[in-house]
Write a protein that holds these residues in place. Structure first.
Motif, PDB file in Angstrom:
ATOM      1  N   ILE A 233      39.737 -21.956  -3.208  1.00 19.05           N
ATOM      2  CA  ILE A 233      38.352 -21.471  -3.156  1.00 19.05           C
ATOM      3  C   ILE A 233      37.840 -21.403  -1.722  1.00 19.05           C
ATOM      4  O   ILE A 233      37.244 -20.397  -1.303  1.00 19.05           O
ATOM      5  N   ILE A 234      38.082 -22.443  -0.955  1.00 22.53           N
ATOM      6  CA  ILE A 234      37.564 -22.512   0.417  1.00 22.53           C
ATOM      7  C   ILE A 234      38.180 -21.429   1.300  1.00 22.53           C
ATOM      8  O   ILE A 234      37.477 -20.767   2.077  1.00 22.53           O
ATOM      9  N   SER A 235      39.482 -21.222   1.192  1.00 24.78           N
ATOM     10  CA  SER A 235      40.134 -20.206   2.023  1.00 24.78           C
ATOM     11  C   SER A 235      39.646 -18.811   1.651  1.00 24.78           C
ATOM     12  O   SER A 235      39.442 -17.957   2.521  1.00 24.78           O
ATOM     13  N   GLY A 236      39.436 -18.554   0.350  1.00 26.85           N
ATOM     14  CA  GLY A 236      38.950 -17.251  -0.085  1.00 26.85           C
ATOM     15  C   GLY A 236      37.549 -16.961   0.423  1.00 26.85           C
ATOM     16  O   GLY A 236      37.262 -15.867   0.930  1.00 26.85           O
ATOM     17  N   LEU A 237      36.652 -17.933   0.313  1.00 26.02           N
ATOM     18  CA  LEU A 237      35.273 -17.747   0.778  1.00 26.02           C
ATOM     19  C   LEU A 237      35.218 -17.532   2.292  1.00 26.02           C
ATOM     20  O   LEU A 237      34.469 -16.675   2.790  1.00 26.02           O
ATOM     21  N   SER A 238      36.010 -18.294   3.033  1.00 26.01           N
ATOM     22  CA  SER A 238      35.991 -18.153   4.492  1.00 26.01           C
ATOM     23  C   SER A 238      36.555 -16.805   4.926  1.00 26.01           C
ATOM     24  O   SER A 238      36.067 -16.203   5.893  1.00 26.01           O
ATOM     25  N   LYS A 239      37.554 -16.300   4.220  1.00 25.33           N
ATOM     26  CA  LYS A 239      38.131 -14.996   4.557  1.00 25.33           C
ATOM     27  C   LYS A 239      37.137 -13.869   4.274  1.00 25.33           C
ATOM     28  O   LYS A 239      36.990 -12.948   5.098  1.00 25.33           O
ATOM     29  N   ILE A 240      36.479 -13.897   3.134  1.00 28.64           N
ATOM     30  CA  ILE A 240      35.486 -12.857   2.807  1.00 28.64           C
ATOM     31  C   ILE A 240      34.376 -12.849   3.852  1.00 28.64           C
ATOM     32  O   ILE A 240      33.925 -11.787   4.299  1.00 28.64           O
ATOM     33  N   PHE A 241      33.946 -14.011   4.271  1.00 32.59           N
ATOM     34  CA  PHE A 241      32.919 -14.132   5.301  1.00 32.59           C
ATOM     35  C   PHE A 241      33.365 -13.454   6.595  1.00 32.59           C
ATOM     36  O   PHE A 241      32.617 -12.666   7.201  1.00 32.59           O
ATOM     37  N   ALA A 242      34.608 -13.711   7.019  1.00 31.11           N
ATOM     38  CA  ALA A 242      35.102 -13.147   8.278  1.00 31.11           C
ATOM     39  C   ALA A 242      35.335 -11.643   8.175  1.00 31.11           C
ATOM     40  O   ALA A 242      35.014 -10.898   9.101  1.00 31.11           O
ATOM     41  N   VAL A 243      35.886 -11.180   7.046  1.00 29.13           N
ATOM     42  CA  VAL A 243      36.151  -9.752   6.872  1.00 29.13           C
ATOM     43  C   VAL A 243      34.855  -8.954   6.901  1.00 29.13           C
ATOM     44  O   VAL A 243      34.775  -7.883   7.519  1.00 29.13           O
ATOM     45  N   ALA A 244      33.834  -9.467   6.236  1.00 23.44           N
ATOM     46  CA  ALA A 244      32.561  -8.752   6.171  1.00 23.44           C
ATOM     47  C   ALA A 244      31.977  -8.508   7.557  1.00 23.44           C
ATOM     48  O   ALA A 244      31.314  -7.499   7.801  1.00 23.44           O
ATOM     49  N   ILE A 245      32.257  -9.406   8.494  1.00 19.02           N
ATOM     50  CA  ILE A 245      31.687  -9.296   9.834  1.00 19.02           C
ATOM     51  C   ILE A 245      32.543  -8.452  10.773  1.00 19.02           C
ATOM     52  O   ILE A 245      32.016  -7.687  11.591  1.00 19.02           O
ATOM     53  N   THR A 246      33.866  -8.535  10.649  1.00 18.10           N
ATOM     54  CA  THR A 246      34.730  -8.034  11.731  1.00 18.10           C
ATOM     55  C   THR A 246      35.688  -6.900  11.366  1.00 18.10           C
ATOM     56  O   THR A 246      36.482  -6.481  12.215  1.00 18.10           O
ATOM     57  N   TYR A 247      35.650  -6.352  10.158  1.00 17.47           N
ATOM     58  CA  TYR A 247      36.680  -5.387   9.746  1.00 17.47           C
ATOM     59  C   TYR A 247      36.857  -4.172  10.675  1.00 17.47           C
ATOM     60  O   TYR A 247      37.994  -3.746  10.920  1.00 17.47           O
ATOM     61  N   PRO A 248      35.788  -3.552  11.204  1.00 20.01           N
ATOM     62  CA  PRO A 248      35.967  -2.334  12.011  1.00 20.01           C
ATOM     63  C   PRO A 248      36.964  -2.461  13.164  1.00 20.01           C
ATOM     64  O   PRO A 248      37.630  -1.488  13.525  1.00 20.01           O
ATOM     65  N   TYR A 249      37.100  -3.658  13.743  1.00 15.68           N
ATOM     66  CA  TYR A 249      38.048  -3.798  14.853  1.00 15.68           C
ATOM     67  C   TYR A 249      39.478  -3.519  14.395  1.00 15.68           C
ATOM     68  O   TYR A 249      40.314  -3.032  15.175  1.00 15.68           O
ATOM     69  N   GLN A 250      39.795  -3.825  13.129  1.00 15.35           N
ATOM     70  CA  GLN A 250      41.145  -3.596  12.634  1.00 15.35           C
ATOM     71  C   GLN A 250      41.472  -2.109  12.601  1.00 15.35           C
ATOM     72  O   GLN A 250      42.589  -1.693  12.922  1.00 15.35           O
ATOM     73  N   VAL A 251      40.495  -1.303  12.195  1.00 13.37           N
ATOM     74  CA  VAL A 251      40.691   0.141  12.173  1.00 13.37           C
ATOM     75  C   VAL A 251      40.918   0.649  13.594  1.00 13.37           C
ATOM     76  O   VAL A 251      41.837   1.451  13.857  1.00 13.37           O
ATOM     77  N   LEU A 252      40.101   0.199  14.540  1.00 15.08           N
ATOM     78  CA  LEU A 252      40.238   0.620  15.933  1.00 15.08           C
ATOM     79  C   LEU A 252      41.591   0.198  16.508  1.00 15.08           C
ATOM     80  O   LEU A 252      42.256   0.976  17.191  1.00 15.08           O
ATOM     81  N   ARG A 253      42.002  -1.009  16.246  1.00 12.88           N
ATOM     82  CA  ARG A 253      43.288  -1.485  16.760  1.00 12.88           C
ATOM     83  C   ARG A 253      44.434  -0.658  16.200  1.00 12.88           C
ATOM     84  O   ARG A 253      45.341  -0.245  16.937  1.00 12.88           O
ATOM     85  N   THR A 254      44.398  -0.385  14.888  1.00 12.32           N
ATOM     86  CA  THR A 254      45.461   0.392  14.264  1.00 12.32           C
ATOM     87  C   THR A 254      45.516   1.809  14.822  1.00 12.32           C
ATOM     88  O   THR A 254      46.601   2.339  15.099  1.00 12.32           O
ATOM     89  N   ARG A 255      44.352   2.435  15.003  1.00  8.75           N
ATOM     90  CA  ARG A 255      44.319   3.798  15.559  1.00  8.75           C
ATOM     91  C   ARG A 255      44.924   3.816  16.966  1.00  8.75           C
ATOM     92  O   ARG A 255      45.667   4.728  17.326  1.00  8.75           O
ATOM     93  N   LEU A 256      44.591   2.835  17.781  1.00  8.00           N
ATOM     94  CA  LEU A 256      45.057   2.805  19.169  1.00  8.00           C
ATOM     95  C   LEU A 256      46.525   2.416  19.295  1.00  8.00           C
ATOM     96  O   LEU A 256      47.132   2.623  20.353  1.00  8.00           O
ATOM     97  N   GLN A 257      47.104   1.854  18.243  1.00  6.07           N
ATOM     98  CA  GLN A 257      48.516   1.461  18.280  1.00  6.07           C
ATOM     99  C   GLN A 257      49.422   2.485  17.604  1.00  6.07           C
ATOM    100  O   GLN A 257      50.636   2.343  17.632  1.00  6.07           O
ATOM    101  N   SER A 258      48.846   3.530  17.007  1.00  6.25           N
ATOM    102  CA  SER A 258      49.655   4.532  16.306  1.00  6.25           C
ATOM    103  C   SER A 258      50.457   5.372  17.291  1.00  6.25           C
ATOM    104  O   SER A 258      50.219   5.363  18.500  1.00  6.25           O
ATOM    105  N   TYR A 259      51.428   6.141  16.778  1.00 10.28           N
ATOM    106  CA  TYR A 259      52.343   6.915  17.614  1.00 10.28           C
ATOM    107  C   TYR A 259      51.607   7.840  18.587  1.00 10.28           C
ATOM    108  O   TYR A 259      51.946   7.928  19.758  1.00 10.28           O
ATOM    109  N   ASP A 260      50.635   8.591  18.093  1.00  7.42           N
ATOM    110  CA  ASP A 260      49.990   9.624  18.892  1.00  7.42           C
ATOM    111  C   ASP A 260      48.666   9.182  19.502  1.00  7.42           C
ATOM    112  O   ASP A 260      47.844  10.014  19.892  1.00  7.42           O
ATOM    113  N   ALA A 261      48.459   7.881  19.606  1.00  3.60           N
ATOM    114  CA  ALA A 261      47.171   7.370  20.089  1.00  3.60           C
ATOM    115  C   ALA A 261      46.823   7.904  21.478  1.00  3.60           C
ATOM    116  O   ALA A 261      45.678   8.289  21.742  1.00  3.60           O
TER     117      ALA A 261
END
Length: 321
Positions: A233-261
């Protein structure tokens, strides 16, 4: 590997527990990571319900069936196992260092001194996890570049890396050392994700321990322990809390690491502007659905394996000695 009392050292316990958690988690959940990566690099299709099923069907039919869902397993396995091992190694030692500093500054020598030094505050957990995350991100970014490129394309795609080693060789020859650090800036911003998650995780653990002690007249401070349901329960709640705040950086990182970035985005700021202009706010949350589906099981597996491995290591190493 052991301290003066013959018990395994903090560094050894944290590293082995983190490494084990990374291996188990990756082996169980790699296909979901692949689907999330494909969604994150998609600059054409709108973000909508059912996108994951479209990706799954496409991979299965055009890339070789079930085996295609394990493309890029080696760099993902190397990346996750080494990242968690390094992260928990730094995290555990930084927490110990903070406790030592606190203990040295506490002048009151009563029985509460040890307790005061042991229990860190939310800001101290944030600093410890953030520092560990920064060090881990810098050390492991090259692995994630290769992993992202392999997961974002099928094995039959022209120019796709056939293996982890060939990917590393190709990047070194065509882009130099700088190529291994593409996407590092958003990855460093993403350190805040782990910092928020571990801050919440540690605080929820302390809250659960205190609430359990007040509800039980037989449980003492010395033998209180959380069980697997608590960690779940504790790990799930803490992960949802962090994802809700920081997800957009993952999209940016993935785009910048792709082949044609390098051909599509001039910089991190340019990537932000293009996504905002062409895809809107939803573009920063592409892949969020499978990411949530993936990260919760991943978090549960990681923390259950980590906590139980950490508990078991002293007895295993003790009996082996």
């Amino acid at each position: 590997m052991s301290d003066k009392n013959g018990r395994p050292s903090t560094s050894f316990v944290e590293s082995v527990a983190g490494f084990t958690a990374g291996v188990v988690t990756t082996l169980c959940l790699h296909p979901l990571d692949l689907i999330k990566t494909r969604l994150q690099v998609d600059r054409v299709s709108p973000s909508r319900v059912g996108s994951s099923l479209r990706i799954i069907r496409s991979i299965y039919l055009s890339e070789g069936g079930l085996a295609a869902f394990y493309r890029g397993l080696v760099p993902n396995l190397v990346g996750n196992s080494s990242s968690w091992a390094i992260y928990f190694l730094f995290y555990g030692n930084i927490k110990d260092a903070i406790r030592s500093v606190r203990a040295a500054t506490i002048t009151n020598n009563d029985d509460s001194t040890t307790t005061k030094a042991r229990h860190l505050g939310a800001s101290e957990y944030f600093v410890a996890s953030g520092t560990a995350g920064l060090l881990t991100a810098v050390l492991t970014n090259p692995i994630w570049v290769i992993k992202t490129r392999m997961l974002s394309t099928g094995a039959r795609t022209p120019g796709a890396y056939p293996s982890f080693i060939s990917g590393a060789r190709h990047i070194l020859q065509s882009e130099g050392l700088r190529g291994f650090y593409r996407g590092l800036t958003p990855a460093l911003f993403g350190v805040s994700h782990g910092a928020f998650q571990f801050m919440a995780y540690e605080q929820l653990k302390l809250y659960r321990l205190s609430s359990a002690s007040t509800s039980s007249t037989t449980t003492t401070a010395a033998n209180r322990q959380l069980d697997n349901l608590d960690f779940f329960i504790i790990s799930g709640l803490s992960k949802i809390f962090a994802v809700a705040i920081t997800y957009p950086y993952q999209v940016l990182r993935t785009r910048l690491q792709s082949y044609d970035a390098s051909a599509v985005y001039r910089s991190l700021g340019d990537a932000v502007r293009q996504i905002w202009r062409n895809e809107g706010v939803a573009g920063f949350y592409k892949g969020l659905g499978p990411s949530i589906v993936r990260v919760l099981p991943s978090t549960w597996v990681t923390f259950l394996v980590y906590e139980n491995t950490k508990k078991a290591l002293p007895s295993i190493t003790g009996s082996a000695g």
